[in-house]
Design a protein around this motif. Structure first.
Motif, mmCIF file in Angstrom:
data_model
loop_
_atom_site.group_PDB
_atom_site.id
_atom_site.type_symbol
_atom_site.label_atom_id
_atom_site.label_comp_id
_atom_site.label_asym_id
_atom_site.label_seq_id
_atom_site.Cartn_x
_atom_site.Cartn_y
_atom_site.Cartn_z
ATOM 1 N N PHE A 30 -6.171 -3.500 11.921
ATOM 2 C CA PHE A 30 -7.043 -2.401 11.514
ATOM 3 C C PHE A 30 -7.575 -2.404 10.185
ATOM 4 O O PHE A 30 -8.445 -2.761 10.263
ATOM 5 C CB PHE A 30 -6.329 -0.810 12.268
ATOM 6 C CG PHE A 30 -7.960 0.326 11.342
ATOM 7 C CD1 PHE A 30 -9.141 0.552 12.635
ATOM 8 C CD2 PHE A 30 -7.710 0.797 10.092
ATOM 9 C CE1 PHE A 30 -9.723 1.038 12.445
ATOM 10 C CE2 PHE A 30 -9.055 1.350 10.670
ATOM 11 C CZ PHE A 30 -9.765 1.660 10.559
ATOM 12 N N ILE A 31 -6.528 -2.343 9.413
ATOM 13 C CA ILE A 31 -6.737 -2.706 8.312
ATOM 14 C C ILE A 31 -7.655 -4.596 7.411
ATOM 15 O O ILE A 31 -8.459 -4.262 7.090
ATOM 16 C CB ILE A 31 -5.687 -2.976 7.176
ATOM 17 C CG1 ILE A 31 -5.111 -1.813 7.380
ATOM 18 C CG2 ILE A 31 -6.172 -2.810 5.778
ATOM 19 C CD1 ILE A 31 -3.646 -1.583 6.444
ATOM 20 N N LEU A 57 1.145 -1.193 -0.426
ATOM 21 C CA LEU A 57 -0.125 -0.090 0.093
ATOM 22 C C LEU A 57 0.655 1.174 -0.498
ATOM 23 O O LEU A 57 1.059 2.042 0.204
ATOM 24 C CB LEU A 57 -1.324 0.257 1.318
ATOM 25 C CG LEU A 57 -2.057 -0.491 1.053
ATOM 26 C CD1 LEU A 57 -3.282 -1.148 2.274
ATOM 27 C CD2 LEU A 57 -2.610 -1.114 0.190
ATOM 28 N N ILE A 76 2.452 2.654 2.538
ATOM 29 C CA ILE A 76 2.113 3.015 3.900
ATOM 30 C C ILE A 76 3.061 2.717 4.894
ATOM 31 O O ILE A 76 3.147 1.328 4.539
ATOM 32 C CB ILE A 76 0.837 3.859 3.854
ATOM 33 C CG1 ILE A 76 -0.068 2.669 3.586
ATOM 34 C CG2 ILE A 76 -0.038 4.907 3.017
ATOM 35 C CD1 ILE A 76 -1.018 2.543 4.973
ATOM 36 N N GLU A 77 3.144 3.465 6.088
ATOM 37 C CA GLU A 77 4.258 3.022 6.653
ATOM 38 C C GLU A 77 3.233 1.985 7.686
ATOM 39 O O GLU A 77 2.217 2.899 8.018
ATOM 40 C CB GLU A 77 4.830 3.880 7.316
ATOM 41 C CG GLU A 77 6.458 3.884 7.394
ATOM 42 C CD GLU A 77 7.104 4.857 7.876
ATOM 43 O OE1 GLU A 77 6.473 5.209 8.744
ATOM 44 O OE2 GLU A 77 8.295 4.759 7.899
#
Lengths: 92, 289
Positions: free
Chosen positions: A53-54, A42, A44-45
């Motif tokens: 959460f994802i 993605l 993103i870190e």
């Protein structure tokens, strides 16, 4: 304490207990095995908590889509969610 | 030097945690409980499983509200973002007019939502409203209570009036942060006005514009008060956006189960967008240092 107004049921209680348990588990993991954020597909870190959460948010969408489109038993969606969770924790 | 690790500060978060538990977490849990049950009042509930979710997910009414909501957010963004940038470009950079402009631009943002609704509700009426009367005098019969297109026009125009200044102010802040040296360099290179905008101003405004887009999307996606005051979701269900439809279902019909399932799915969409919002913002912050 009277919780009758909240209209609890066993399945929803289990649902929240599992989520609370996951939060506690990931907190303990974060304390025992500190980590540095990483960058996945993605771009993103993410930390383990972000990936949880994802996973949870994505699982909600998978279940909703399954219910709306498939017409098959809802339990199968849970299997799909497990695959999705494995993918998120491996590659995101 | 190593920083001392002290996690006791987390206890200072406790009051907020308690507050959020009472104002958000416990009500949300109750909504989850409602969403799998049916009730006829008196706090007596019957198990209904995932039936309500299935009903809401396949309901033409909810699909309609969702479609209208997406269309509304898309129209509002398509108008407000370019218009806000254009206004920001026209605003003076220095002098006394800066403050005048800023105050005038901020005014609509300070007006409470229901007052904005009332203003436009009256403004658009053909018997007593300035706009309605003026259009009537020009031979255009404008009636937002009966014509769905007119209802949409007044709701969109109202939102543009209310929120374009926010985009303009954000874009203006972005423009002000561009060092003069960039413009001087562009002048030396004899760059046209368009090139200055395309290659200097727009890239420098990227961060604030992204924030503006996400803020406006979220706000318009959750809009309730203004259209409720102006059109009440009508005529028919022409301007029934998600929130309005949800309130009709939960409070008007007292269908707690379906309304709870509906609100959870609505919440999922908001949660996803909020997460994207947060992630993009923190990524930009990190990239810009």
């Amino acid at each position: 304490m009277n919780l009758q107004w909240m209209a609890w049921t066993a399945p929803t209680a289990i649902f929240f207990a599992v989520i609370a348990g996951l939060l506690v588990l990931f907190t303990v993991l974060a304390i025992l095995f500190p980590e540095t954020p990483r960058r996945g597909i993605l771009r993103i870190e993410t930390t383990r908590g972000d990936r949880l959460f994802i996973t949870l948010l994505g699982s909600a969408y998978i279940n909703a889509a399954w219910l709306a489109l498939s017409g098959l038993p809802q339990w199968w969606a849970l299997g799909l969610c497990a695959l999705y969770a494995a993918a998120v924790f491996r590659w995101v | 030097m190593d920083k001392p690790v002290n996690q006791k500060a987390w206890f200072l978060v406790l009051p907020v945690l308690v507050l959020v538990a009472f104002s958000a977490v416990i009500p949300l849990m109750t909504v989850v409980n409602y969403s799998v049950q049916d009730t006829f009042g008196n706090n007596v509930f019957f198990w209904h499983g995932i039936g309500w979710f299935q009903e809401v997910l396949t309901s033409p009414r909810v699909h309609g509200a969702f479609g209208r909501q997406l269309l509304f957010s898309a129209i509002v963004l398509a108008i407000q973002i370019p218009l806000g940038v254009a206004i920001a470009l026209c605003m003076p950079r220095r002098g006394i007019w800066v403050s005048v402009c800023l105050v005038l631009m901020a005014l609509p943002l300070l007006i409470p939502w229901n007052v904005v609704g009332t203003i436009w509700q009256i403004l658009g009426r053909s018997d007593i409203g300035l706009l309605g009367r003026a259009l009537d005098a020009m031979g255009i019969s404008f009636n937002y209570a009966r014509n769905p297109l007119h209802a949409w026009i007044i709701v969109v125009v109202m939102d543009v009036w209310h929120w374009t200044s926010l985009v303009a102010l954000l874009a203006y802040a972005g423009l002000r942060s561009i060092p003069q040296a960039y413009y001087q360099a562009a002048e030396i290179d004899q760059a046209s006005r368009w090139k200055v905008f395309r290659y200097i101003e727009l890239p420098k405004m990227r961060g604030v514009l992204l924030i503006a887009v996400l803020l406006r999307f979220m706000d318009s996606f959750m809009i309730y008060t203004e259209p409720f005051v102006v059109t009440g979701g009508g005529p028919g269900s022409a301007t029934s956006f998600l929130s309005i439809d949800l309130v009709k279902m939960a409070l008007g019909q007292f269908d707690l189960g379906p309304a709870a399932a509906f609100s959870l799915l609505y919440f999922l969409v908001i949660l996803l967008v909020s997460w994207v919002f947060y992630t993009v913002m923190t990524t930009i912050d990190r990239a810009e240092g």
